[in-house]
Structure formats: structure tokens, C-alpha cells
Design a protein around this motif. Structure first.
Motif, mmCIF file in Angstrom:
data_model
loop_
_atom_site.group_PDB
_atom_site.id
_atom_site.type_symbol
_atom_site.label_atom_id
_atom_site.label_comp_id
_atom_site.label_asym_id
_atom_site.label_seq_id
_atom_site.Cartn_x
_atom_site.Cartn_y
_atom_site.Cartn_z
ATOM 1 N N ARG A 27 39.621 47.525 45.855
ATOM 2 C CA ARG A 27 38.675 48.119 44.901
ATOM 3 C C ARG A 27 39.169 47.853 43.492
ATOM 4 N NH1 ARG A 27 37.969 53.191 42.226
ATOM 5 N NH2 ARG A 27 39.889 53.921 43.184
ATOM 6 N N ILE A 28 38.311 47.270 42.697
ATOM 7 C CA ILE A 28 38.615 46.996 41.296
ATOM 8 C C ILE A 28 38.199 48.217 40.484
ATOM 9 C CG2 ILE A 28 38.202 45.445 39.354
ATOM 10 C CD1 ILE A 28 39.554 44.125 41.809
ATOM 11 N N ARG A 29 39.116 48.729 39.685
ATOM 12 C CA ARG A 29 38.794 49.902 38.870
ATOM 13 C C ARG A 29 37.775 49.545 37.809
ATOM 14 N NH1 ARG A 29 43.977 53.348 37.388
ATOM 15 N NH2 ARG A 29 42.305 54.813 37.011
ATOM 16 N N THR A 30 36.828 50.451 37.610
ATOM 17 C CA THR A 30 35.787 50.276 36.603
ATOM 18 C C THR A 30 35.755 51.521 35.729
ATOM 19 O OG1 THR A 30 34.156 51.182 38.147
ATOM 20 C CG2 THR A 30 34.359 48.791 38.079
ATOM 21 N N PRO A 31 35.128 51.441 34.564
ATOM 22 C CA PRO A 31 35.028 52.622 33.709
ATOM 23 C C PRO A 31 34.306 53.771 34.434
ATOM 24 C CG PRO A 31 34.435 50.652 32.483
ATOM 25 C CD PRO A 31 34.567 50.250 33.918
ATOM 26 N N ILE A 32 34.634 54.988 34.049
ATOM 27 C CA ILE A 32 34.023 56.174 34.645
ATOM 28 C C ILE A 32 32.504 56.082 34.500
ATOM 29 C CG2 ILE A 32 33.794 58.686 34.444
ATOM 30 C CD1 ILE A 32 36.715 58.759 33.579
ATOM 31 N N GLY A 33 31.818 56.397 35.587
ATOM 32 C CA GLY A 33 30.362 56.365 35.590
ATOM 33 C C GLY A 33 29.770 55.060 36.105
ATOM 34 N N GLN A 34 30.577 54.014 36.198
ATOM 35 C CA GLN A 34 30.090 52.745 36.734
ATOM 36 C C GLN A 34 30.470 52.631 38.199
ATOM 37 O OE1 GLN A 34 31.268 49.310 34.533
ATOM 38 N NE2 GLN A 34 30.507 50.089 32.577
ATOM 39 N N GLN A 35 29.637 51.905 38.939
ATOM 40 C CA GLN A 35 29.895 51.704 40.357
ATOM 41 C C GLN A 35 31.165 50.863 40.527
ATOM 42 O OE1 GLN A 35 26.605 49.976 42.393
ATOM 43 N NE2 GLN A 35 27.585 50.030 44.375
ATOM 44 N N CYS A 36 32.007 51.242 41.505
ATOM 45 C CA CYS A 36 33.241 50.475 41.723
ATOM 46 C C CYS A 36 32.907 49.101 42.284
ATOM 47 C CB CYS A 36 34.203 51.228 42.630
ATOM 48 S SG CYS A 36 33.569 51.534 44.276
ATOM 49 N N ASP A 37 33.803 48.174 42.080
ATOM 50 C CA ASP A 37 33.613 46.798 42.497
ATOM 51 C C ASP A 37 34.630 46.479 43.584
ATOM 52 O OD1 ASP A 37 32.633 44.236 42.549
ATOM 53 O OD2 ASP A 37 33.718 43.573 40.762
ATOM 54 N N TRP A 38 34.181 45.924 44.697
ATOM 55 C CA TRP A 38 35.057 45.565 45.806
ATOM 56 C C TRP A 38 35.165 44.050 45.900
ATOM 57 C CZ3 TRP A 38 37.739 49.001 48.821
ATOM 58 C CH2 TRP A 38 37.414 50.342 48.654
ATOM 59 N N LYS A 39 36.370 43.565 46.106
ATOM 60 C CA LYS A 39 36.614 42.128 46.272
ATOM 61 C C LYS A 39 37.366 41.899 47.575
ATOM 62 C CE LYS A 39 35.208 40.886 42.121
ATOM 63 N NZ LYS A 39 34.065 40.063 41.887
ATOM 64 N N GLY A 40 36.968 40.864 48.280
ATOM 65 C CA GLY A 40 37.709 40.461 49.467
ATOM 66 C C GLY A 40 38.855 39.549 49.063
ATOM 67 N N TYR A 41 39.934 39.564 49.838
ATOM 68 C CA TYR A 41 41.052 38.671 49.533
ATOM 69 C C TYR A 41 41.662 38.124 50.815
ATOM 70 C CZ TYR A 41 44.494 42.133 50.975
ATOM 71 O OH TYR A 41 45.241 43.004 51.717
ATOM 72 N N LYS A 42 42.307 36.989 50.681
ATOM 73 C CA LYS A 42 43.105 36.388 51.747
ATOM 74 C C LYS A 42 44.381 35.897 51.086
ATOM 75 C CE LYS A 42 39.190 34.951 54.456
ATOM 76 N NZ LYS A 42 37.959 34.736 53.766
ATOM 77 N N ALA A 43 45.501 36.107 51.742
ATOM 78 C CA ALA A 43 46.784 35.689 51.166
ATOM 79 C C ALA A 43 47.701 35.167 52.264
ATOM 80 C CB ALA A 43 47.451 36.863 50.455
ATOM 81 N N VAL A 44 48.539 34.218 51.899
ATOM 82 C CA VAL A 44 49.546 33.688 52.824
ATOM 83 C C VAL A 44 50.836 33.451 52.045
ATOM 84 C CG1 VAL A 44 48.845 31.277 52.508
ATOM 85 C CG2 VAL A 44 50.041 31.947 54.581
ATOM 86 N N ARG A 45 51.952 33.731 52.704
ATOM 87 C CA ARG A 45 53.264 33.463 52.094
ATOM 88 C C ARG A 45 54.088 32.664 53.093
ATOM 89 N NH1 ARG A 45 58.324 37.256 50.330
ATOM 90 N NH2 ARG A 45 59.517 35.508 49.536
#
Length: 59
Positions: A27-45
Motif C-alpha cells: 500500500r502506497i501512502r497517500t494524503p489523508i482523505g485520498q483513496q490508498c494506492d496498491w501496487k503489486g511487486y515481484k522481487a528476486v535476490r
């Protein structure tokens, strides 16, 4: 994927002894009152190669 990337990936795995793979949503933080933004991720190490890669997508 990139052209000929399968060859590159197979060569990397020949040298890689340990790896970690993860994926999910953040979940990407957004200013108060705005809908939160979700991003999918994939990672490899690749541990012994000291390599990390990640990609972030949309909702």
C-alpha cells in the motif's frame, strides 16, 4: 522478457547457489482523505552474486 533472455537466465542460475523470491501487494501512502494506492511487486535476490531485482506494477 527480452530476446535471448532465457539463455542469460540459464547462465545466471549456473552460478547462483541460493536465491530468494517474493511477491505481493504493497500500500502506497497517500494524503489523508485520498483513496490508498496498491501496487503489486515481484522481487528476486541471488545471494552469492549480490544481485537484487524488483518490478512494481499497477493495481
Amino acid at each position: 522478457m527480452l530476446p535471448n533472455s532465457n539463455l542469460l537466465v540459464s547462465r545466471i542460475w549456473d552460478f547462483c547457489k541460493r536465491s530468494s523470491v517474493d511477491g505481493g501487494n504493497i500500500r502506497i501512502r497517500t494524503p489523508i482523505g485520498q483513496q490508498c494506492d496498491w501496487k503489486g511487486y515481484k522481487a528476486v535476490r541471488l545471494h552469492n552474486l549480490q544481485a537484487i531485482a524488483a518490478s512494481f506494477g499497477g493495481k
